[in-house]
Structure formats: C-alpha cells, structure tokens
Design a protein around this motif. Structure first.
Motif, PDB file in Angstrom:
ATOM      1  N   LEU A  22       0.833  -1.211   0.000  1.00 15.86           N
ATOM      2  CA  LEU A  22       0.000   0.000   0.000  1.00 15.86           C
ATOM      3  C   LEU A  22       0.863   1.255   0.000  1.00 15.86           C
ATOM      4  O   LEU A  22       0.538   2.249  -0.666  1.00 15.86           O
ATOM      5  CB  LEU A  22      -0.957  -0.007   1.192  1.00 15.86           C
ATOM      6  N   ARG A  23       1.971   1.221   0.714  1.00 17.68           N
ATOM      7  CA  ARG A  23       2.901   2.350   0.693  1.00 17.68           C
ATOM      8  C   ARG A  23       3.474   2.534  -0.706  1.00 17.68           C
ATOM      9  O   ARG A  23       3.618   3.659  -1.189  1.00 17.68           O
ATOM     10  CB  ARG A  23       4.015   2.134   1.711  1.00 17.68           C
ATOM     11  N   MET A  24       3.797   1.435  -1.381  1.00 22.99           N
ATOM     12  CA  MET A  24       4.291   1.529  -2.753  1.00 22.99           C
ATOM     13  C   MET A  24       3.238   2.145  -3.673  1.00 22.99           C
ATOM     14  O   MET A  24       3.575   2.848  -4.627  1.00 22.99           O
ATOM     15  CB  MET A  24       4.705   0.146  -3.271  1.00 22.99           C
ATOM     16  N   CYS A  25       1.961   1.904  -3.381  1.00 25.32           N
ATOM     17  CA  CYS A  25       0.864   2.491  -4.160  1.00 25.32           C
ATOM     18  C   CYS A  25       0.637   3.962  -3.818  1.00 25.32           C
ATOM     19  O   CYS A  25      -0.165   4.632  -4.471  1.00 25.32           O
ATOM     20  CB  CYS A  25      -0.429   1.715  -3.919  1.00 25.32           C
ATOM     21  N   GLY A  26       1.320   4.454  -2.800  1.00 25.64           N
ATOM     22  CA  GLY A  26       1.210   5.852  -2.434  1.00 25.64           C
ATOM     23  C   GLY A  26       0.325   6.140  -1.238  1.00 25.64           C
ATOM     24  O   GLY A  26       0.170   7.299  -0.844  1.00 25.64           O
ATOM     25  N   TYR A  27      -0.267   5.095  -0.644  1.00 23.36           N
ATOM     26  CA  TYR A  27      -1.128   5.301   0.527  1.00 23.36           C
ATOM     27  C   TYR A  27      -0.291   5.645   1.757  1.00 23.36           C
ATOM     28  O   TYR A  27       0.730   5.008   2.009  1.00 23.36           O
ATOM     29  CB  TYR A  27      -1.967   4.052   0.820  1.00 23.36           C
ATOM     30  N   ASP A  28      -0.744   6.628   2.511  1.00 20.77           N
ATOM     31  CA  ASP A  28      -0.180   6.951   3.817  1.00 20.77           C
ATOM     32  C   ASP A  28      -0.621   5.818   4.741  1.00 20.77           C
ATOM     33  O   ASP A  28      -1.784   5.752   5.150  1.00 20.77           O
ATOM     34  CB  ASP A  28      -0.714   8.303   4.279  1.00 20.77           C
ATOM     35  N   THR A  29       0.295   4.902   5.027  1.00 14.39           N
ATOM     36  CA  THR A  29      -0.040   3.646   5.695  1.00 14.39           C
ATOM     37  C   THR A  29       0.713   3.491   7.007  1.00 14.39           C
ATOM     38  O   THR A  29       1.923   3.257   7.018  1.00 14.39           O
ATOM     39  CB  THR A  29       0.296   2.442   4.778  1.00 14.39           C
ATOM     40  N   ALA A  30      -0.020   3.601   8.097  1.00 13.14           N
ATOM     41  CA  ALA A  30       0.549   3.308   9.414  1.00 13.14           C
ATOM     42  C   ALA A  30       0.458   1.800   9.633  1.00 13.14           C
ATOM     43  O   ALA A  30      -0.585   1.201   9.384  1.00 13.14           O
ATOM     44  CB  ALA A  30      -0.212   4.044  10.505  1.00 13.14           C
TER      45      ALA A  30
END
Length: 150
Positions: A22-30
């Motif tokens: 998800l981070r690779m997709c650009g989502y701000d992911t905690a």
C-alpha cells in the motif's frame, strides 16, 4: 473510489506485507508494529486519532472501529483483491512517493548512491525519514504485475 490522495490507512499487526505494498501504491499507511502498537484497543485508537481507515483480519476489531475494512484472506494478493473490491484504487504511481519501510516521504536522490543501488538505475529516491533508497527495478515491476492481475 478511495485513492492515496484522500485515504490514509492503518494496518493491524497481521498485515505487514500488505502495508508495504500500500505504501508503494502511495497510501499513507501506518503499520501497528512500526508504531509499537499491538493491542486491539491501541490499534483502534491509533486509527481514530489519525483519521485512518483500519484494515484488519480481526472481525471484532473491525466491528469496534469507526471506519474499517475486514479482510478475510491470508494471502497478500488476495487481500489486495479484497481492497480493490472495497473500492481502493491500487496501482503504482509513475514515481514512488512513500517509503515501503517506514512510510516516510520520498525525494529524488542525486548521485553518488550507496553500493547496493544498481549502476543502471535511471532514477533513485531517498526516504527523508530513514534514508532508504528506492528505484524502479525488478521488485517494482513484480508488484505492478501483481496489481494488474487483480
């Protein structure tokens, strides 16, 4: 449709691999374990306090959160398919924007690069928080293929 521009997420302790993609997709992911958070109560509080959609495989936790998506699958690609079905846009941006390791923002990095960066890497990015380097190599292409197959 949810997108990285309008949706921040919080992955519980069971979703570390999903958090990286998800981070690779650009989502701000905690990711709960990155924050030292393990209990359901603290994961729920983290998502609420930061205005994040909670992603979890725990039905009770999902029910108790203000906004959540319950994922039933164990396999990361199957979890991505569940998110796509729930209305999450899942594709890689032209340029990476988030560190897959720590969720920090990425910026272009000028040479010289560390030894582990291939000489043929056309563009390189550096995490402003942890210093990790990224380039669009074989791992990037593999994730693109996995997302296209959803």
């Amino acid at each position: 449709m949810r997108s990285p521009d309008d949706t921040a997420v919080c992955c519980d302790v069971m979703l570390g691999s999903l958090a990286r993609i998800l981070r690779m997709c650009g989502y701000d992911t905690a990711y709960a374990l990155d924050r030292g958070v393990e209990s359901d109560r603290r994961v729920r509080e983290l998502a609420r306090a930061e205005g994040r959609v909670l992603l979890t495989r725990d039905a009770e936790l999902a029910e108790s959160a203000a906004e959540s998506v319950l994922l039933r699958e164990r396999d990361t690609d199957d979890q991505l398919a569940e998110l796509a079905a729930a209305g999450f846009a899942l594709s890689l941006p032209d340029e990476p924007t988030r560190c897959a390791t720590c969720n920090g923002r990425l910026e272009r990095a000028d040479p010289p690069h560390p030894e582990h960066v291939p000489d043929d890497a056309e563009r390189v990015w550096r995490c402003i928080d942890c210093g990790q380097r990224y380039w669009t190599g074989s791992h990037w292409a593999d994730v693109e293929r996995r997302l296209a197959a959803l």
